[in-house]
Design a protein around this motif. Sequence first.
Motif, PDB file in Angstrom:
ATOM      1  N   ASP A  23       0.810  -1.219   0.000  1.00  0.00           N
ATOM      2  CA  ASP A  23       0.000   0.000   0.000  1.00  0.00           C
ATOM      3  C   ASP A  23       0.842   1.267   0.000  1.00  0.00           C
ATOM      4  OD1 ASP A  23       0.708  -0.757   2.672  1.00  0.00           O
ATOM      5  OD2 ASP A  23      -0.719   0.705   3.440  1.00  0.00           O
ATOM      6  N   GLU A  24       2.140   1.148   0.152  1.00  0.00           N
ATOM      7  CA  GLU A  24       3.020   2.322   0.124  1.00  0.00           C
ATOM      8  C   GLU A  24       3.554   2.507  -1.297  1.00  0.00           C
ATOM      9  OE1 GLU A  24       5.842   2.818   3.332  1.00  0.00           O
ATOM     10  OE2 GLU A  24       4.734   1.337   4.513  1.00  0.00           O
ATOM     11  N   HIS A  25       3.119   3.619  -1.933  1.00  0.00           N
ATOM     12  CA  HIS A  25       3.488   3.855  -3.332  1.00  0.00           C
ATOM     13  C   HIS A  25       4.992   3.971  -3.536  1.00  0.00           C
ATOM     14  CE1 HIS A  25      -0.629   4.089  -4.616  1.00  0.00           C
ATOM     15  NE2 HIS A  25      -0.896   4.944  -3.643  1.00  0.00           N
ATOM     16  N   ALA A  26       5.694   4.540  -2.572  1.00  0.00           N
ATOM     17  CA  ALA A  26       7.149   4.685  -2.703  1.00  0.00           C
ATOM     18  C   ALA A  26       7.820   3.311  -2.775  1.00  0.00           C
ATOM     19  CB  ALA A  26       7.716   5.498  -1.543  1.00  0.00           C
ATOM     20  N   VAL A  76       6.751  -6.964 -13.752  1.00  0.00           N
ATOM     21  CA  VAL A  76       6.137  -6.640 -12.467  1.00  0.00           C
ATOM     22  C   VAL A  76       4.695  -6.188 -12.670  1.00  0.00           C
ATOM     23  CG1 VAL A  76       6.295  -5.218 -10.386  1.00  0.00           C
ATOM     24  CG2 VAL A  76       8.388  -5.962 -11.542  1.00  0.00           C
ATOM     25  N   VAL A  77       3.820  -6.782 -11.886  1.00  0.00           N
ATOM     26  CA  VAL A  77       2.419  -6.380 -11.822  1.00  0.00           C
ATOM     27  C   VAL A  77       2.207  -5.895 -10.395  1.00  0.00           C
ATOM     28  CG1 VAL A  77       0.039  -7.184 -11.968  1.00  0.00           C
ATOM     29  CG2 VAL A  77       1.767  -8.130 -13.518  1.00  0.00           C
ATOM     30  N   THR A  78       1.612  -4.708 -10.227  1.00  0.00           N
ATOM     31  CA  THR A  78       1.480  -4.148  -8.881  1.00  0.00           C
ATOM     32  C   THR A  78       0.023  -4.061  -8.443  1.00  0.00           C
ATOM     33  OG1 THR A  78       1.426  -1.866  -9.685  1.00  0.00           O
ATOM     34  CG2 THR A  78       3.583  -2.781  -9.105  1.00  0.00           C
ATOM     35  N   ALA A  79      -0.140  -4.060  -7.119  1.00  0.00           N
ATOM     36  CA  ALA A  79      -1.447  -3.877  -6.502  1.00  0.00           C
ATOM     37  C   ALA A  79      -1.238  -3.181  -5.164  1.00  0.00           C
ATOM     38  CB  ALA A  79      -2.139  -5.213  -6.307  1.00  0.00           C
ATOM     39  N   GLY A  80      -2.223  -2.379  -4.746  1.00  0.00           N
ATOM     40  CA  GLY A  80      -2.113  -1.615  -3.517  1.00  0.00           C
ATOM     41  C   GLY A  80      -2.683  -2.297  -2.292  1.00  0.00           C
ATOM     42  N   ASN A  81      -3.366  -3.436  -2.482  1.00  0.00           N
ATOM     43  CA  ASN A  81      -3.894  -4.212  -1.361  1.00  0.00           C
ATOM     44  C   ASN A  81      -4.271  -5.612  -1.863  1.00  0.00           C
ATOM     45  OD1 ASN A  81      -6.804  -4.282  -2.201  1.00  0.00           O
ATOM     46  ND2 ASN A  81      -6.634  -2.073  -1.904  1.00  0.00           N
ATOM     47  N   GLY A  82      -4.661  -6.470  -0.945  1.00  0.00           N
ATOM     48  CA  GLY A  82      -4.949  -7.849  -1.308  1.00  0.00           C
ATOM     49  C   GLY A  82      -6.102  -8.007  -2.280  1.00  0.00           C
ATOM     50  N   MET A  92      -1.668  -3.924   5.319  1.00  0.00           N
ATOM     51  CA  MET A  92      -2.306  -3.104   4.282  1.00  0.00           C
ATOM     52  C   MET A  92      -3.789  -2.952   4.613  1.00  0.00           C
ATOM     53  SD  MET A  92      -0.809  -4.750   0.744  1.00  0.00           S
ATOM     54  CE  MET A  92      -1.352  -6.417   1.139  1.00  0.00           C
ATOM     55  N   PRO A  93      -4.391  -1.853   4.130  1.00  0.00           N
ATOM     56  CA  PRO A  93      -5.834  -1.701   4.316  1.00  0.00           C
ATOM     57  C   PRO A  93      -6.616  -2.582   3.321  1.00  0.00           C
ATOM     58  CG  PRO A  93      -4.962   0.127   3.046  1.00  0.00           C
ATOM     59  CD  PRO A  93      -3.779  -0.715   3.456  1.00  0.00           C
ATOM     60  N   VAL A  94      -7.893  -2.648   3.484  1.00  0.00           N
ATOM     61  CA  VAL A  94      -8.851  -3.369   2.643  1.00  0.00           C
ATOM     62  C   VAL A  94      -8.701  -4.875   2.825  1.00  0.00           C
ATOM     63  CG1 VAL A  94      -9.866  -3.678   0.347  1.00  0.00           C
ATOM     64  CG2 VAL A  94      -8.866  -1.464   0.971  1.00  0.00           C
ATOM     65  N   MET A  95      -7.595  -5.448   2.370  1.00  0.00           N
ATOM     66  CA  MET A  95      -7.279  -6.862   2.593  1.00  0.00           C
ATOM     67  C   MET A  95      -5.777  -6.946   2.813  1.00  0.00           C
ATOM     68  SD  MET A  95      -7.590 -10.186   0.065  1.00  0.00           S
ATOM     69  CE  MET A  95      -9.337 -10.464   0.169  1.00  0.00           C
ATOM     70  N   VAL A 125       5.870 -14.628  -0.962  1.00  0.00           N
ATOM     71  CA  VAL A 125       6.895 -14.111  -0.078  1.00  0.00           C
ATOM     72  C   VAL A 125       6.278 -12.912   0.638  1.00  0.00           C
ATOM     73  CG1 VAL A 125       9.176 -13.039   0.071  1.00  0.00           C
ATOM     74  CG2 VAL A 125       8.757 -14.878  -1.595  1.00  0.00           C
ATOM     75  N   LEU A 126       6.201 -13.000   1.955  1.00  0.00           N
ATOM     76  CA  LEU A 126       5.649 -11.897   2.741  1.00  0.00           C
ATOM     77  C   LEU A 126       6.770 -10.980   3.205  1.00  0.00           C
ATOM     78  CD1 LEU A 126       3.009 -13.724   4.976  1.00  0.00           C
ATOM     79  CD2 LEU A 126       2.596 -12.366   2.917  1.00  0.00           C
ATOM     80  N   MET A 127       6.431  -9.697   3.347  1.00  0.00           N
ATOM     81  CA  MET A 127       7.382  -8.720   3.876  1.00  0.00           C
ATOM     82  C   MET A 127       6.631  -7.807   4.837  1.00  0.00           C
ATOM     83  SD  MET A 127       7.971  -6.376   0.492  1.00  0.00           S
ATOM     84  CE  MET A 127       6.581  -5.853  -0.493  1.00  0.00           C
ATOM     85  N   SER A 128       7.319  -7.404   5.900  1.00  0.00           N
ATOM     86  CA  SER A 128       6.692  -6.532   6.887  1.00  0.00           C
ATOM     87  C   SER A 128       7.755  -5.877   7.755  1.00  0.00           C
ATOM     88  CB  SER A 128       5.739  -7.336   7.784  1.00  0.00           C
ATOM     89  OG  SER A 128       5.129  -6.495   8.735  1.00  0.00           O
TER      90      SER A 128
END
Length: 124
Positions: A9-12, A28-34, A55-58, A79-82
């Motif tokens: 969800d962070e555009h940067a 690369v394919v991007t998305a801002g939430n699940g 992330m918000p929404v999902m 692969v999860l990142m946090s």
Amino acid sequence: MKTVLLVDDEHAILDALSGILEDEGFQVVTAGNGREALARMQEVRPDVALVDVMMPVMDGRELLRELQADARWQSIPVVLMSAVPRSILTRDAPLVCADFFQKPFDLWKLLDRLRELTGAEEAH
């Protein structure tokens, strides 16, 4: 060319990681939430998903559960990142994913792991 679904969800972070991954030879394919990621997967089947947890929404955990519950997506490594340590994220339930990277992470280790998961060659 191997495809990475990058979800954050962070555009940067999306912009920076997208550019680096593309320079390294990934599509690369991007998305801002699940939820947006699930919609994008209807258009393009990624070879690996790189997903932020918070992330918000999902969020990333919900997306991971959705992917694992759907036979169409079960074979895609996630692969999860946090910024939150894995030990805190797994207090209530385990995270069954291909790998986990705590932010800030070593970019070269992440790239090596994505290449390993997708069978991609290193860009020259």
